[in-house]
Scaffold this active site. Structure first.
Site, mmCIF file in Angstrom:
data_model
loop_
_atom_site.group_PDB
_atom_site.id
_atom_site.type_symbol
_atom_site.label_atom_id
_atom_site.label_comp_id
_atom_site.label_asym_id
_atom_site.label_seq_id
_atom_site.Cartn_x
_atom_site.Cartn_y
_atom_site.Cartn_z
ATOM 1 N N PHE A 115 -46.029 -5.130 14.065
ATOM 2 C CA PHE A 115 -47.212 -5.291 14.587
ATOM 3 C C PHE A 115 -48.186 -6.139 14.358
ATOM 4 O O PHE A 115 -47.910 -6.822 13.159
ATOM 5 C CB PHE A 115 -48.029 -3.515 14.227
ATOM 6 C CG PHE A 115 -48.021 -2.855 15.384
ATOM 7 C CD1 PHE A 115 -47.431 -2.191 16.222
ATOM 8 C CD2 PHE A 115 -49.654 -2.646 15.946
ATOM 9 C CE1 PHE A 115 -47.520 -1.161 17.083
ATOM 10 C CE2 PHE A 115 -49.967 -2.086 17.029
ATOM 11 C CZ PHE A 115 -49.095 -1.079 17.351
ATOM 12 N N GLN A 235 -64.168 -4.230 17.915
ATOM 13 C CA GLN A 235 -62.900 -5.037 17.949
ATOM 14 C C GLN A 235 -62.642 -4.846 19.573
ATOM 15 O O GLN A 235 -62.870 -3.938 20.281
ATOM 16 C CB GLN A 235 -61.866 -4.245 17.347
ATOM 17 C CG GLN A 235 -60.424 -4.899 17.668
ATOM 18 C CD GLN A 235 -59.326 -4.558 16.873
ATOM 19 O OE1 GLN A 235 -58.661 -3.291 17.118
ATOM 20 N NE2 GLN A 235 -59.196 -5.126 15.812
ATOM 21 N N HIS A 237 -59.725 -5.436 21.878
ATOM 22 C CA HIS A 237 -58.171 -5.403 21.736
ATOM 23 C C HIS A 237 -57.816 -6.498 22.920
ATOM 24 O O HIS A 237 -58.287 -6.613 24.209
ATOM 25 C CB HIS A 237 -57.486 -4.203 22.262
ATOM 26 C CG HIS A 237 -56.001 -3.982 22.041
ATOM 27 N ND1 HIS A 237 -55.092 -4.751 22.827
ATOM 28 C CD2 HIS A 237 -55.532 -3.384 21.037
ATOM 29 C CE1 HIS A 237 -54.058 -4.475 22.336
ATOM 30 N NE2 HIS A 237 -54.188 -3.549 21.492
ATOM 31 N N LEU A 247 -55.568 0.478 27.636
ATOM 32 C CA LEU A 247 -54.818 -0.077 26.656
ATOM 33 C C LEU A 247 -53.352 -0.608 27.091
ATOM 34 O O LEU A 247 -52.585 0.505 27.593
ATOM 35 C CB LEU A 247 -54.901 0.557 25.323
ATOM 36 C CG LEU A 247 -54.369 0.056 24.224
ATOM 37 C CD1 LEU A 247 -55.221 -1.362 23.677
ATOM 38 C CD2 LEU A 247 -54.447 0.895 23.159
ATOM 39 N N GLU A 250 -50.278 -3.230 21.375
ATOM 40 C CA GLU A 250 -49.549 -4.245 20.700
ATOM 41 C C GLU A 250 -48.294 -4.184 20.538
ATOM 42 O O GLU A 250 -47.531 -5.190 20.247
ATOM 43 C CB GLU A 250 -50.575 -4.284 19.377
ATOM 44 C CG GLU A 250 -50.285 -5.537 18.659
ATOM 45 C CD GLU A 250 -51.318 -5.551 17.428
ATOM 46 O OE1 GLU A 250 -52.807 -5.259 17.901
ATOM 47 O OE2 GLU A 250 -51.241 -5.486 16.464
ATOM 48 N N ARG A 281 -55.772 -9.072 16.140
ATOM 49 C CA ARG A 281 -56.581 -8.860 17.514
ATOM 50 C C ARG A 281 -57.770 -9.795 17.620
ATOM 51 O O ARG A 281 -57.878 -10.249 18.725
ATOM 52 C CB ARG A 281 -56.809 -7.546 17.653
ATOM 53 C CG ARG A 281 -55.755 -6.484 17.863
ATOM 54 C CD ARG A 281 -56.061 -5.119 17.680
ATOM 55 N NE ARG A 281 -54.877 -4.093 18.044
ATOM 56 C CZ ARG A 281 -54.857 -3.074 17.625
ATOM 57 N NH1 ARG A 281 -56.095 -2.271 17.419
ATOM 58 N NH2 ARG A 281 -53.661 -2.080 17.892
ATOM 59 N N HIS A 351 -62.673 -1.884 22.206
ATOM 60 C CA HIS A 351 -61.658 -0.921 21.659
ATOM 61 C C HIS A 351 -62.064 -0.280 20.289
ATOM 62 O O HIS A 351 -61.736 1.240 20.554
ATOM 63 C CB HIS A 351 -60.333 -1.647 21.461
ATOM 64 C CG HIS A 351 -58.970 -0.974 20.931
ATOM 65 N ND1 HIS A 351 -58.689 -0.070 21.796
ATOM 66 C CD2 HIS A 351 -58.233 -0.994 20.115
ATOM 67 C CE1 HIS A 351 -57.626 0.469 21.172
ATOM 68 N NE2 HIS A 351 -57.417 0.064 20.044
ATOM 69 N N ARG A 393 -60.056 -4.693 12.271
ATOM 70 C CA ARG A 393 -59.025 -3.662 11.903
ATOM 71 C C ARG A 393 -57.636 -4.304 12.346
ATOM 72 O O ARG A 393 -57.564 -4.601 13.502
ATOM 73 C CB ARG A 393 -59.269 -2.348 12.609
ATOM 74 C CG ARG A 393 -58.221 -1.150 12.582
ATOM 75 C CD ARG A 393 -58.637 0.041 12.985
ATOM 76 N NE ARG A 393 -58.762 0.108 14.389
ATOM 77 C CZ ARG A 393 -57.361 0.088 15.153
ATOM 78 N NH1 ARG A 393 -56.166 0.122 14.595
ATOM 79 N NH2 ARG A 393 -57.679 0.170 16.589
#
Lengths: 578, 251
Positions: A115, A235, A237, A247, A250, A281, A351, A393
């Site tokens: 990730f 954030q 994404h 979404l 990832e 991100r 996000h 994050r």
């Protein structure tokens, strides 16, 4: 109607349910949620939950903690980040023991995958750390926790909408909520209140967030004088479905998916030579905007709705079917394409809020830079800011956050309520909530809420989005002041009491407006670029002036912003390169 | 393009019987039907009652009957149901549950049936390893059932529930049973038996397959019901007994 409980949990997502399960072992606990259980947005989390189990290759909690700190551009508080990474391991095993159906390795252990931003040995290369249940990990966490709540007879009040929290003399005394079914106002007296109301991405036009993500907890607290921390960090994404914002996990890139521009170029090679498509991100979202801005989006017209391609076609049908079935389903439903055959059109989508209600590592809400708590008031999950995410994050850490800190808050509450007495509820506090709802119900004939909502969402998207400037944000602040003024004029068109969803939507809009205003003010003040806060006029991180949290207080129609130190006790800040 | 939404309206406080209201709206063919409904509610008729949340088919809030078939409004594109300018789309609330207002139904009975089957892992054994081990094959056996989002589409569509036996626990509850009894880690088969090997347990199902047809998560619901029937029959046979809630299962 007046209820009395030891503990009232607001929100039935992961952080709320985990807290309720823990607190419920020792105390009379009720969960109120504006949705039915299992409808909460934890269920939309896809790719995985990070924990250094080391099931498929060597991994250490210390590396996870470091990645979390670096991913957060050193605004992450380091001791809580270490705690997060340590306790993630036990939390994942606990979820498995409760029945969570993780994917498995060949030897029957919890499988793990790569990730963004998760590395071995302090940034050397990607590491397989994300434990996952296909690409519906959040869905399985939410289901598993709800199953346990049924087993343990947790009391739910479904479709109760938080409208006020009673705080006097730094002691939380309970809360007020409106019941959707009857329109009735309920007063809950409680020794402890735990807020787990989730995010507030609905302040932006393009978002992965649910309609319900309107930040009710932080907004109510802001109006009651509790400051909010790091609100400028929101954030985006990088991979939302073009136009819809839905979404695309990832994990597509974790499994080997590649971002490409109109020339077919793997553009992340230019921006993050080591981690490539698995960079954090914030960096990838900016890279996409840069590509689009330089005419290398697929349309090539540099427009706001231009996009790039996420190519997973080389992964093969089997990998997609076994590890990314939801994505496959989304692509078929919304785009009419098969990701095993053709690339997915994507653009950044709002996000996750890194900022929120300041808490300590036991979930207790703090109100200043000295860690002074509001007795009996707790928060966890996206609505809270511990801060373990800093300025950005990492993927999978939202689920880690809500299980680790939801659980810790629940444990602390269990101990606290066994010692505490039920606080009095001064009558004027409850009356204030009753009057506020009555006044809203009487408002007729004013303009509808929709134009205000649309203006707010467009403003936030265009002026307080991925790239920010002084001029844009100053304009956003002015316009939000106007919109907050107009909000006071909005009329209620549905006069019914029962199942009046438009009444609740007006309350939600008020919450979003307050949080948008605080976000824009905090963003305007921070004159540097760090993590998700990227200023074109101040492109560099400035540790000398800005290595500090912001703490923003809503005072009437103004936002007053102070600072709070960052815990950098383990790793001294360094430039952030991937 | 212009399309016509024909929506069932009912406010039990005001209306004697449900009625249909027609709205002419502008919609893009790639919009979600939920987008169209929300636009309608927010700009034209704020009294329209519906539930929604995630808007991409994972929370299960916006199940409704669209042109006679249970669907999620957020997983239905306008073009899926309105092929041409002026097309009429008929929207009704889910069936077999009391209407609260317009497209909102009381999900209480649905969740009560769900709770009945003990929908949680039953295993009082100590965990010796950090995680309970499970092979990929064992994990795959109950994968389909873990897709369920409890939207109640199947519960609404089931002809048995609609026409003959409203006490039948319904397809979704049995999917949950299957999710656990097929899980190698679960030891709760016998504990769940009284609810499932019961005249209102698995046995009322007579394979209409409507649940499978409407499931927005593409779960093979009817197959899982039949699998559960077979497990009960096999278990009773192993004890020299017959199923107690209904006929023996012959595939």
């Amino acid at each position: 109607m007046i209820h009395e409980f030891d503990v009232v949990v607001v929100g039935a997502g992961g952080a709320g349910l985990y807290c309720a399960l823990e607190a419920g072992k020792k105390a009379r606990t009720a969960v109120i949620s504006k949705l039915y259980p299992v409808r909460s947005h934890t269920g939309a989390a896809q790719g995985g939950i990070g924990a250094a189990l080391g099931n498929v290759e060597e991994d250490r909690a210390e590396w996870h903690a470091f990645d979390t700190v670096k991913g957060g551009d050193y605004l992450t508080d380091q001791k809580p980040a270490a705690l997060l990474a340590d306790e993630a391991i036990g939390a994942v095993y606990h979820l498995e023991n409760l029945g969570l159906p993780f994917n498995r390795t060949a030897d029957g252990r919890i499988d793990q995958r790569r990730f963004g931003g998760h590395t071995r040995n302090f940034g050397e290369a990607p590491v397989r750390r994300a434990c996952y249940a296909a690409d519906r990990t959040g869905h399985m966490i939410l289901q598993t926790l709800f199953q346990q709540c049924i087993k343990h007879d947790v009391v739910f009040h479904d479709e109760f909408h938080l409208i006020d929290i009673f705080i006097e003399n730094n002691r939380c005394r309970g809360l007020a909520a409106v019941e959707l079914a009857t329109g009735e106002l309920h007063i809950f007296r409680a020794k402890a209140v735990h807020l787990a109301t989730g995010g507030f991405g609905r302040m932006f036009r393009v978002t992965s967030n649910a309609y319900a993500n309107t930040g009710d907890g932080p907004a109510v607290l802001a109006r009651r004088g509790v400051p909010l921390e790091d609100m400028e960090f929101f954030q985006f994404h990088p991979t939302g479905i073009r136009g819809l914002g839905i979404l695309i996990t990832e994990a597509v890139r974790g499994e080997g998916g590649i971002l490409r521009n109109r020339d077919g170029e793997r553009f992340m090679e230019k921006y993050a030579p080591t981690l490539l498509d698995l960079a954090p991100r914030d960096m990838i979202s900016r890279a996409i905007l840069t590509e689009i801005g330089e005419g290398r989006g697929v349309k090539g017209d540099r427009s706001a709705d231009d996009y790039v391609l996420l190519d997973a076609s080389h992964l093969g049908k089997d990998v997609i079917a076994a590890k990314l079935p939801e994505i496959s389903d989304f692509c078929r439903s919304y785009l009419g394409i098969d990701p095993a055959a053709e690339p997915i059109p994507v653009q950044p989508t709002a996000h996750y809020a890194m900022g929120g209600i300041p808490t300590d590592d036991r979930g207790r809400v703090t109100v200043d830079d000295k860690g002074t708590i509001v007795e009996g008031l707790y928060a966890a999950g996206e609505c809270a800011c511990v801060s373990v995410h800093g300025a950005n994050r990492l993927g999978t850490n939202s689920l880690v956050d809500l299980v680790v800190f939801g659980r810790r808050a629940g444990q602390d509450i269990g101990g606290y309520v066994s010692r505490a007495a039920l606080p009095d509820l001064p009558r004027d506090l409850a009356d204030r909530a009753v009057e506020a709802i009555a006044r809203l119900r009487e408002r007729s004939g004013g303009p509808p809420p929709e134009p205000v909502r649309e203006k707010m969402q467009n403003l936030m998207m265009q002026k307080v989005g991925i790239y920010r400037t002084e001029k844009d944000m100053a304009e956003a602040v002015r316009n939000l002041e106007e919109l907050r003024g107009q909000y006071g004029e909005i009329g209620l068109l549905d006069r019914g009491r029962e199942f009046n969803t438009s009444l609740l939507e007006i309350l939600e809009l008020g919450n979003l407006l307050d949080l948008a205003y605080i976000t824009a003010c905090a963003a305007l003040r921070r004159r540097e670029s760090r993590g998700a806060h990227a200023r074109e006029d101040f492109p560099d991180r400035d540790d000398a002036a800005w290595l500090k949290h912001s703490v923003a207080r809503l005072v009437g129609d103004r936002v007053e912003i102070g600072d709070k130190p960052v815990d950098t006790s383990i790793w001294p800040p360094k430039p952030r390169k991937y | 393009m212009k399309i016509i939404l024909e929506i069932q309206r009912f406010n039990p406080k005001k209306d004697q019987v449900p009625y249909f209201q027609r709205y002419e709206i502008e919609a893009e063919s790639n919009d979600r039907l939920l987008d169209a409904l929300m636009h309608l509610q927010r700009t034209a008729d704020p009294t329209l009652g519906l539930r929604k949340s995630c808007a991409h088919g994972i929370c299960g809030s916006d199940a409704m009957v669209i042109d006679g078939r249970e669907r999620l409004a957020c997983k239905t594109l306008v073009k899926d149901v309105a092929a041409h300018e002026g097309a009429v789309v008929r929207i009704e609330p889910l069936r077999t549950m009391p209407v609260q207002r317009d497209l909102m139904v009381d999900q209480g009975p649905f969740f009560a049936h769900f709770r009945k089957v003990k929908p949680y892992l039953i295993n009082s054994g100590e965990v010796r390893e950090k995680e309970r081990l499970q092979s990929r094959e064992e994990r795959a056996r109950f994968d389909d059932a873990t897709e369920c989002i409890l939207c109640a589409c199947c519960y609404s569509a089931c002809p048995v529930r609609r026409n003959t036996n409203a006490a039948y626990i319904g397809p979704a509850a049995i999917v949950q049973v299957s999710r656990f009894i097929e899980d190698s880690r679960d030891k709760g088969f016998e504990e769940r038996l009284p609810e499932i090997d019961h005249p209102n347990g698995v046995w009322p199902c007579v394979n209409f397959f409507e649940c499978t047809r409407v499931c927005p998560r593409s779960i093979k619901v009817t197959y899982l019901i039949n699998l559960t029937k077979r497990r009960i029959t096999e278990y009773r046979k192993s004890k020299g007994d017959k199923p107690r809630g209904g006929r023996e299962f012959h595939p």
